[in-house]
Write an enzyme that holds these catalytic residues in place. Structure first.
Site, PDB file in Angstrom:
ATOM      1  N   ASN A 193     -86.008 -66.842 -38.932  1.00 43.52           N
ATOM      2  CA  ASN A 193     -85.378 -65.522 -38.826  1.00 43.52           C
ATOM      3  C   ASN A 193     -84.978 -64.942 -40.188  1.00 43.52           C
ATOM      4  O   ASN A 193     -84.770 -63.731 -40.303  1.00 43.52           O
ATOM      5  CB  ASN A 193     -84.157 -65.586 -37.906  1.00 43.52           C
ATOM      6  CG  ASN A 193     -84.562 -65.517 -36.433  1.00 43.52           C
ATOM      7  OD1 ASN A 193     -85.651 -65.037 -36.111  1.00 43.52           O
ATOM      8  ND2 ASN A 193     -83.704 -66.003 -35.544  1.00 43.52           N
ATOM      9  N   LEU A 224     -83.420 -73.555 -30.742  1.00 42.09           N
ATOM     10  CA  LEU A 224     -84.601 -72.846 -31.251  1.00 42.09           C
ATOM     11  C   LEU A 224     -84.677 -72.814 -32.777  1.00 42.09           C
ATOM     12  O   LEU A 224     -85.620 -72.257 -33.344  1.00 42.09           O
ATOM     13  CB  LEU A 224     -84.636 -71.412 -30.698  1.00 42.09           C
ATOM     14  CG  LEU A 224     -84.865 -71.311 -29.180  1.00 42.09           C
ATOM     15  CD1 LEU A 224     -84.798 -69.854 -28.715  1.00 42.09           C
ATOM     16  CD2 LEU A 224     -86.202 -71.935 -28.771  1.00 42.09           C
ATOM     17  N   HIS A 225     -83.690 -73.363 -33.460  1.00 42.41           N
ATOM     18  CA  HIS A 225     -83.771 -73.540 -34.916  1.00 42.41           C
ATOM     19  C   HIS A 225     -84.077 -72.249 -35.669  1.00 42.41           C
ATOM     20  O   HIS A 225     -84.781 -72.273 -36.697  1.00 42.41           O
ATOM     21  CB  HIS A 225     -84.804 -74.630 -35.254  1.00 42.41           C
ATOM     22  CG  HIS A 225     -84.640 -75.860 -34.424  1.00 42.41           C
ATOM     23  ND1 HIS A 225     -85.381 -76.086 -33.281  1.00 42.41           N
ATOM     24  CD2 HIS A 225     -83.792 -76.891 -34.532  1.00 42.41           C
ATOM     25  CE1 HIS A 225     -84.989 -77.210 -32.719  1.00 42.41           C
ATOM     26  NE2 HIS A 225     -84.021 -77.725 -33.465  1.00 42.41           N
ATOM     27  N   CYS A 226     -83.571 -71.121 -35.173  1.00 44.09           N
ATOM     28  CA  CYS A 226     -83.761 -69.808 -35.846  1.00 44.09           C
ATOM     29  C   CYS A 226     -85.229 -69.465 -36.040  1.00 44.09           C
ATOM     30  O   CYS A 226     -85.566 -68.686 -36.947  1.00 44.09           O
ATOM     31  CB  CYS A 226     -83.060 -69.745 -37.205  1.00 44.09           C
ATOM     32  SG  CYS A 226     -81.312 -70.044 -37.153  1.00 44.09           S
ATOM     33  N   ALA A 227     -86.122 -70.054 -35.248  1.00 46.27           N
ATOM     34  CA  ALA A 227     -87.552 -69.771 -35.429  1.00 46.27           C
ATOM     35  C   ALA A 227     -88.208 -69.651 -34.051  1.00 46.27           C
ATOM     36  O   ALA A 227     -89.004 -70.502 -33.652  1.00 46.27           O
ATOM     37  CB  ALA A 227     -88.205 -70.858 -36.267  1.00 46.27           C
TER      38      ALA A 227
END
Ligand SMILES: Cc1ncc(COP(=O)(O)O)c(C=O)c1O
Length: 382
Positions: free
Chosen positions: A98, A337-340
């Site tokens: 992100n 979601l690990h910012c991705a």
């Protein structure tokens, strides 16, 4: 406690980092470019030395082409918002964080065209699709060097060669690879490199930077303007680096930390760090693959990966697995979601997410073996 969240931030930090921060604060954490006294000159030398070390690590031309920021997110914002204008076309990949996607969403709303090159279901970049999407109209390609979700390493050098041939620039997000993989801006055809100090570089949060040429920096409209301690009579920001992109007071304790961490990395050697982390990843992969009910998302070719493994559990909620790892076994991971989000969509783990184990140079074989024991118990009691 076992720490497998190095993709978020490294722990422990490099030996010497804590002492370096204490030392600069005790000796005098003065500002550079502003004070005409010996203490300030000493700090200037420390900052100059840190720039040189960053340039050396990344094969940059010189320390003058290193601008410090608070980290890779700020660096990406500075580069993207400073370079791209209405009507420009930019190409990204499906593995982006992100930190790339959200600034681009803002820019898209202002008339920048954003295209996404496809990645395969194992995370690897479809280079043919990237090749087709980088046209004579493309101003910039932006890509992560390695996915923070599944660890796949993307072919930066090849994409850079395509960019060179079409007159586009390449901006690389090295959040996950700085200090972990060998990188040479010249050899890898990178025009702008963005990094954070607190992950693989083993320094503290709040320090990072951009490496780019003077010529390219002059094209960037500074996101932040203000005092630089230089050209104080000019209304506009200086055109040359590093001042152009360094308005306001620098994070001197962070730079001291980074400088000490870079000494450690130089002494240890990127090749040794890479070899160690690859051995740990192999052990983890073998351990996980021996357990049914859990798979590792993304490519199984370990040579194409940094030491990150996204664990996908059949019929189990990843947040509860991560909570059990922490509460029952003292193993720290990161779920979700690990910012991705696009990376998870590509890997088939959206919207449920995965449990990410991101290893570091200081992890041990015994810790990896304990993870396998813990996972066996958790999956068995499912
Ligand atoms: C690929 C990638 N890009 C960007 C970032 C943002 O890093 P920072 O929070 O240090 O700015 C991260 C952090 O997790 C990352 O993994």
């Amino acid at each position: 406690m076992i720490y497998f969240d190095n993709g978020s931030t490294s722990h422990p930090k490099a030996p010497g980092v804590a002492d370096a921060v204490r030392d600069i604060i005790e000796r005098g954490c003065f500002n550079i470019n502003r004070g005409g006294y010996a203490g300030a000159y000493e700090v200037s030398e420390l900052v100059f030395g840190a720039r040189e070390k960053v340039a050396r690590l990344f094969g940059g031309a010189s320390g003058r082409e290193v601008a410090f920021t608070s980290g890779v997110t700020m660096s990406l914002n500075v580069a993207l918002k400073g370079l791209l204008r209405r009507g420009d076309r930019v190409v990204v990949t499906q593995m982006e964080h992100n930190a790339v996607l959200r600034p681009l969403a803002q820019l898209r709303a202002m008339g920048v065209e954003v295209e996404t090159a496809r990645c395969f279901a194992d995370g690897r970049l479809d280079l043919d699709d990237m090749d087709a999407k980088i046209t004579a109209r493309t101003r910039l390609a932006v890509m992560t060097h390695a996915s923070n979700v599944c660890g796949v390493i993307l072919p930066v050098r090849e994409v850079g060669a395509i960019c060179r041939a079409r007159g586009a620039r390449l901006l690389v997000d090295c959040a996950q690879t700085a200090g972990v993989l060998p990188i040479s801006m010249r050899r890898d055809n990178i025009d702008i490199l963005a990094f954070s100090g607190h992950k693989g570089l083993l320094a503290t949060q709040g320090i990072g930077g951009l490496v780019l040429s003077q010529e390219l920096a002059a094209e960037i409209v500074p996101l932040v303007s203000g005092g630089t301690g230089s050209y104080s009579d000019a209304a506009d920001m200086p055109t040359e680096l590093p001042d152009r992109l360094e308005a306001g007071t620098l994070n001197i304790p962070g730079i001291a930390a980074l400088s000490a961490a870079l000494d450690y990395i130089e002494e240890t050697g990127i090749a040794a760090i890479r070899a160690r982390e690859a051995a740990l990843l192999k052990r983890l992969t073998d351990g996980v693959n021996s357990i049914s009910g859990v798979r590792i998302a993304g490519t199984d070719n370990l040579a194409d990966k940094i030491a990150v493994a996204a664990l996908d559990f059949a019929g189990m909620d990843n947040a509860s697995v991560a909570a059990r790892l922490d509460e029952e076994f003292g193993i720290m991971t990161r779920c979700g979601l690990h910012c991705a989000p696009n990376a998870h969509r590509t890997l088939g783990t959206y919207p449920r997410g995965a449990v990410r184990c991101s290893l570091g140079y200081f992890n041990t074989e015994a810790e990896i073996d304990l993870l396998a024991v813990a996972l066996k118990q958790i999956v068995k009691g499912r």
